[in-house]
Scaffold this motif. Structure first.
Motif: not given
Length: 250
Positions: A74-93
């Motif tokens: 749950d925290r991961l998305g917020g951390v990514i948003a705070e550090r990079w402000g974006r995410l282009d690709i998800l690979v749920a493997n």
């Protein structure tokens, strides 16, 4: 679809990245120019991946995280948003096999673990990064499935049920985002020379199977901006797109 996409400037999140297909997807995406956020519970495997990515001239951020750590996801998305402000690709493997056993004989603890990692963990991951992917210029989500999700194969009940659930989650997610730029697809990697495959088929000769690198090379192109398909399953062994919906009643 075989050419490697140009992922320069892209940010990719790959789960189950410490070995097997996930490791190779992360490495090949880094080689294609993406900065890879590599998630796995095995620190040693992540460090080996980091060394390989650096040797290839790429960059990675390592995230030791078990998909049963729901609050961590749950925290991961917020951390990514705070550090990079974006995410282009998800690979749920990331996923676990459980045991190959009759449905009525499966231990409750094993069944719960399979569902926690394969279904709940993946759903919470989707929920955590959905806003970032939807706001990307060409967001791409690749969810690793299995052919057993679509056939009643004896003794595979737990794993098959978990993959069937993931398939429906991904397809509904794709339908909900059909009018946007986000493309969401499933992948059947087919038999591959992995640790999980050896667990499932202990008598099989691994030399007869494609390597994880060979399988990953057919999956990474699905992250390309030219992919228009969504809500479908890409079958690696045949290289074809499939509509996983059951046939309409006669």
């Amino acid at each position: 679809m075989t050419s490697m996409p140009d992922l320069n400037g892209k940010l990719a999140l790959v789960t189950g990245a410490s070995r097997g297909i996930g490791y190779e997807i992360a490495l090949q995406m880094a080689r294609a120019g993406a900065h890879v956020i590599a998630v796995a519970r095995t620190v040693g495997g992540l460090e080996e991946l980091d060394d390989a990515i650096k040797a290839a001239g790429g960059e990675a951020t390592l995230v030791p995280l078990d998909l049963t750590d729901f609050e961590g996801i749950d925290r991961l998305g917020g951390v990514i948003a705070e550090r990079w402000g974006r995410l282009d690709i998800l690979v749920a493997n990331a996923g676990v096999l459980g045991t190959i056993t009759p449905v009525a004989q499966m231990k409750a603890k094993t069944f719960d673990e399979v569902m926690a990692v394969n279904v709940t963990g993946t759903w919470r991951l989707i929920r955590s990064v959905d806003p970032l992917l939807r706001s990307a210029e060409a967001g791409r989500a690749i969810v690793i499935s299995s052919s057993v999700a679509h056939k009643a194969k004896s003794y595979w009940g737990g794993y098959a049920a978990s993959k069937a659930a993931i398939d429906m989650l991904a397809r509904v997610w794709a339908a909900e985002n059909a009018k946007g730029a986000l493309r969401i697809n499933l992948v059947n990697p087919g038999p591959t020379r992995t640790h999980m495959r050896a667990q499932a088929m202990p008598g099989e000769n691994p030399d007869t199977l494609p390597t994880p690198a060979q399988t990953a090379a057919k999956i990474v192109p699905l992250a390309g901006a030219d992919v228009t398909q969504t809500g479908l399953i890409f079958d690696v062994p045949t290289g074809s797109w499939m509509d996983v919906a059951p046939p309409a009643p006669a």
